[in-house]
Scaffold this active site. Sequence first.
Site, PDB file in Angstrom:
ATOM      1  N   TRP A  16       0.817  -1.206   0.000  1.00  0.00           N
ATOM      2  CA  TRP A  16       0.000   0.000   0.000  1.00  0.00           C
ATOM      3  C   TRP A  16       0.859   1.268   0.000  1.00  0.00           C
ATOM      4  O   TRP A  16       0.585   2.215  -0.730  1.00  0.00           O
ATOM      5  CB  TRP A  16      -0.970  -0.025   1.192  1.00  0.00           C
ATOM      6  N   ARG A  36      11.939   0.670   7.603  1.00  0.00           N
ATOM      7  CA  ARG A  36      12.941   0.380   8.629  1.00  0.00           C
ATOM      8  C   ARG A  36      14.318   0.140   8.026  1.00  0.00           C
ATOM      9  O   ARG A  36      15.314   0.175   8.718  1.00  0.00           O
ATOM     10  CB  ARG A  36      12.484  -0.819   9.472  1.00  0.00           C
ATOM     11  N   LYS A 167     -14.366  -4.427   7.325  1.00  0.00           N
ATOM     12  CA  LYS A 167     -14.675  -5.272   6.155  1.00  0.00           C
ATOM     13  C   LYS A 167     -13.631  -6.368   5.959  1.00  0.00           C
ATOM     14  O   LYS A 167     -13.891  -7.354   5.270  1.00  0.00           O
ATOM     15  CB  LYS A 167     -14.854  -4.433   4.882  1.00  0.00           C
ATOM     16  N   ASP A 220     -15.712  -0.435  -0.144  1.00  0.00           N
ATOM     17  CA  ASP A 220     -14.543  -1.269   0.171  1.00  0.00           C
ATOM     18  C   ASP A 220     -14.970  -2.704   0.488  1.00  0.00           C
ATOM     19  O   ASP A 220     -14.254  -3.665   0.180  1.00  0.00           O
ATOM     20  CB  ASP A 220     -13.775  -0.652   1.345  1.00  0.00           C
ATOM     21  N   SER A 230      -7.571  -9.545  -2.828  1.00  0.00           N
ATOM     22  CA  SER A 230      -7.621  -9.229  -1.398  1.00  0.00           C
ATOM     23  C   SER A 230      -6.976 -10.345  -0.590  1.00  0.00           C
ATOM     24  O   SER A 230      -7.321 -11.522  -0.724  1.00  0.00           O
ATOM     25  CB  SER A 230      -9.076  -9.048  -0.955  1.00  0.00           C
ATOM     26  N   ARG A 231      -6.049  -9.955   0.279  1.00  0.00           N
ATOM     27  CA  ARG A 231      -5.361 -10.947   1.114  1.00  0.00           C
ATOM     28  C   ARG A 231      -6.318 -11.573   2.122  1.00  0.00           C
ATOM     29  O   ARG A 231      -6.218 -12.751   2.449  1.00  0.00           O
ATOM     30  CB  ARG A 231      -4.154 -10.324   1.838  1.00  0.00           C
ATOM     31  N   ASN A 232      -7.262 -10.765   2.630  1.00  0.00           N
ATOM     32  CA  ASN A 232      -8.222 -11.310   3.590  1.00  0.00           C
ATOM     33  C   ASN A 232      -9.151 -12.327   2.928  1.00  0.00           C
ATOM     34  O   ASN A 232      -9.419 -13.389   3.471  1.00  0.00           O
ATOM     35  CB  ASN A 232      -9.001 -10.155   4.224  1.00  0.00           C
TER      36      ASN A 232
HETATM   37  N1  LIG Z   1      -2.482  -3.522  -0.024  1.00  0.00           N
HETATM   38  C1  LIG Z   1      -3.633  -2.927  -0.184  1.00  0.00           C
HETATM   39  O1  LIG Z   1      -4.309  -3.098  -1.198  1.00  0.00           O
HETATM   40  C2  LIG Z   1      -4.146  -2.000   0.867  1.00  0.00           C
HETATM   41  C3  LIG Z   1      -3.704  -2.063   2.189  1.00  0.00           C
HETATM   42  N2  LIG Z   1      -4.224  -1.214   3.122  1.00  0.00           N
HETATM   43  C4  LIG Z   1      -3.790  -1.261   4.515  1.00  0.00           C
HETATM   44  O2  LIG Z   1      -2.484  -0.703   4.592  1.00  0.00           O
HETATM   45  C5  LIG Z   1      -1.738  -1.349   5.642  1.00  0.00           C
HETATM   46  C6  LIG Z   1      -0.443  -1.893   5.051  1.00  0.00           C
HETATM   47  O3  LIG Z   1      -0.827  -2.856   4.083  1.00  0.00           O
HETATM   48  P1  LIG Z   1       0.181  -3.427   2.996  1.00  0.00           P
HETATM   49  O4  LIG Z   1       1.139  -2.376   2.550  1.00  0.00           O
HETATM   50  O5  LIG Z   1      -0.642  -4.071   1.974  1.00  0.00           O
HETATM   51  O6  LIG Z   1       0.945  -4.520   3.866  1.00  0.00           O
HETATM   52  P2  LIG Z   1       2.403  -5.082   3.650  1.00  0.00           P
HETATM   53  O7  LIG Z   1       2.472  -6.287   4.504  1.00  0.00           O
HETATM   54  O8  LIG Z   1       2.701  -5.185   2.204  1.00  0.00           O
HETATM   55  O9  LIG Z   1       3.310  -3.928   4.255  1.00  0.00           O
HETATM   56  C7  LIG Z   1       3.256  -3.542   5.607  1.00  0.00           C
HETATM   57  C8  LIG Z   1       4.359  -2.574   5.848  1.00  0.00           C
HETATM   58  O10 LIG Z   1       4.330  -2.150   7.211  1.00  0.00           O
HETATM   59  C9  LIG Z   1       5.662  -2.123   7.660  1.00  0.00           C
HETATM   60  N3  LIG Z   1       5.727  -2.193   9.123  1.00  0.00           N
HETATM   61  C10 LIG Z   1       5.119  -3.069   9.929  1.00  0.00           C
HETATM   62  N4  LIG Z   1       5.489  -2.808  11.208  1.00  0.00           N
HETATM   63  C11 LIG Z   1       6.327  -1.767  11.168  1.00  0.00           C
HETATM   64  C12 LIG Z   1       7.067  -1.025  12.138  1.00  0.00           C
HETATM   65  N5  LIG Z   1       7.002  -1.327  13.436  1.00  0.00           N
HETATM   66  N6  LIG Z   1       7.834  -0.009  11.714  1.00  0.00           N
HETATM   67  C13 LIG Z   1       7.915   0.297  10.418  1.00  0.00           C
HETATM   68  N7  LIG Z   1       7.251  -0.338   9.458  1.00  0.00           N
HETATM   69  C14 LIG Z   1       6.485  -1.369   9.839  1.00  0.00           C
HETATM   70  C15 LIG Z   1       6.297  -3.331   7.011  1.00  0.00           C
HETATM   71  O11 LIG Z   1       7.692  -3.258   7.022  1.00  0.00           O
HETATM   72  C16 LIG Z   1       5.747  -3.202   5.596  1.00  0.00           C
HETATM   73  O12 LIG Z   1       6.501  -2.320   4.805  1.00  0.00           O
HETATM   74  C17 LIG Z   1      -2.663  -2.427   6.215  1.00  0.00           C
HETATM   75  O13 LIG Z   1      -3.296  -1.907   7.350  1.00  0.00           O
HETATM   76  C18 LIG Z   1      -3.671  -2.662   5.100  1.00  0.00           C
HETATM   77  O14 LIG Z   1      -4.921  -3.117   5.584  1.00  0.00           O
HETATM   78  C19 LIG Z   1      -5.137  -0.278   2.785  1.00  0.00           C
HETATM   79  C20 LIG Z   1      -5.595  -0.171   1.507  1.00  0.00           C
HETATM   80  C21 LIG Z   1      -5.148  -1.029   0.459  1.00  0.00           C
HETATM   81  O1  LIG Z   2      -8.096  -2.802   1.799  1.00  0.00           O
HETATM   82  C1  LIG Z   2      -7.941  -3.301   0.732  1.00  0.00           C
HETATM   83  C2  LIG Z   2      -8.690  -2.880  -0.465  1.00  0.00           C
HETATM   84  O2  LIG Z   2      -9.375  -1.690  -0.245  1.00  0.00           O
HETATM   85  C3  LIG Z   2      -6.984  -4.423   0.567  1.00  0.00           C
HETATM   86  O3  LIG Z   2      -7.568  -5.577   1.046  1.00  0.00           O
HETATM   87  P1  LIG Z   2      -6.649  -6.740   1.610  1.00  0.00           P
HETATM   88  O4  LIG Z   2      -5.899  -6.158   2.768  1.00  0.00           O
HETATM   89  O5  LIG Z   2      -7.613  -7.827   1.992  1.00  0.00           O
HETATM   90  O6  LIG Z   2      -5.739  -7.152   0.491  1.00  0.00           O
END
Ligand SMILES: NC(=O)C1=CN([C@@H]2O[C@H](COP(=O)(O)OP(=O)(O)OC[C@H]3O[C@@H](n4cnc5c(N)ncnc54)[C@H](O)[C@@H]3O)[C@@H](O)[C@H]2O)C=CC1
Ligand SMILES: O=C(CO)COP(=O)(O)O
Length: 308
Positions: A16, A36, A167, A220, A230-232
């Site tokens: 994201w 990090r 969600k 969403d 979606s991972r979930n």
């Molecule tokens: N991937 C998607 O499509 C979307 C994700 N999100 C939300 O965004 C958030 C991140 O999701 P993703 O990027 O997909 O997950 P991801 O697993 O790809 O990345 C998570 C990031 O958080 C970092 N992180 C975790 N703990 C940390 C810490 N203590 N200090 C610094 N960095 C830390 C990790 O190093 C990693 O870069 C989640 O809450 C997710 O639900 C929201 C909208 C869309």
């Molecule tokens: O929040 C998301 C889309 O809006 C991403 O969904 P997932 O975290 O389930 O991949």
Amino acid sequence: MKSDLKNVTIIGSGAWGSALATLVQTNQHHVQIWSRQSQLSLAEMVSNSDAIVSAVSIKGVRAIAEKLQTAKLQPHTVLVSATKGLEPVTRQTPSQIWRSLIPDHPLVVLSGPNLSKEIMMGQPAATVVASTEASAAQFIQNIFASRNFRVYTNSDPIGVELGGTLKNVIAIAVGACDGLNLGTNAKSALITRSLIEIIRVGVYFGAQPETFWGLSGLGDLLATCNSNLSRNYQVGYAIAQGLSLEEAIANVQGTAEGVNTANVLIEISDREKISVPVSRYVYRLLKGEITLQQAVEGLMERDLKPEN
Ligand SMILES: NC(=O)C1=CN([C@@H]2O[C@H](COP(=O)(O)OP(=O)(O)OC[C@H]3O[C@@H](n4cnc5c(N)ncnc54)[C@H](O)[C@@H]3O)[C@@H](O)[C@H]2O)C=CC1
Ligand SMILES: O=C(CO)COP(=O)(O)O
């Protein structure tokens, strides 16, 4: 740099954070990503930022906010929270953590039907930026809005945030429903009844019910429950294929926040006596208390009741 171009720091280099950085870059703003692994400290990186966007998973939010507490920010710097989760111990949302640790900066929640892979491919999408300060929401709207990314403002940050967070639990249920091939009727019923329980929890947190009918709520929910990106959803689908929760999580690339969210949500709903039957069956399934077949039967055999 032109004066209308901004300095934006994205925290988190996951799926994201990377997609959000691409969106900011599209508009020629200066963007840097902190993770990090970065050479520069977070404090050094954010010192000249107009906006700081946190896109880390929930487990990292408090540590990041604590780091920023001691950093010297520009007085006008806007904080943006893009995380969709609930903190286990405090049961707080990400924006509640940010607000409690850094109360003096405008805070915006960014959330919507935004599967990062589609955004990375340049496919059209829309999102919501919500804040109690309209000018802060508009500022972030202008940074992100582009030909392929339509951004709406909203004044209910907690509602926008909870739509995206809750969600994720439902996407696990719907992934399992699809994995079992239960059909479109079952899936539609599951999604629609789930929206009602999301609204119940949202209202407990002080959100406006109508927020959940919008992009960050229903929008969403539909995106996440209808996409194997979606991972979930993938976690639920994999469990329906017979994988254990641990195997399902290991098969997913990145964070499936719904697993942790289910735990925190059930603690809250037990304490506050909020009826969340779909989320509760997801929780019990993930805990190994019931089989998927028992979850389906349990939901179908609940006491009969009026719809509203
Ligand atoms: N991937 C998607 O499509 C979307 C994700 N999100 C939300 O965004 C958030 C991140 O999701 P993703 O990027 O997909 O997950 P991801 O697993 O790809 O990345 C998570 C990031 O958080 C970092 N992180 C975790 N703990 C940390 C810490 N203590 N200090 C610094 N960095 C830390 C990790 O190093 C990693 O870069 C989640 O809450 C997710 O639900 C929201 C909208 C869309
Ligand atoms: O929040 C998301 C889309 O809006 C991403 O969904 P997932 O975290 O389930 O991949």
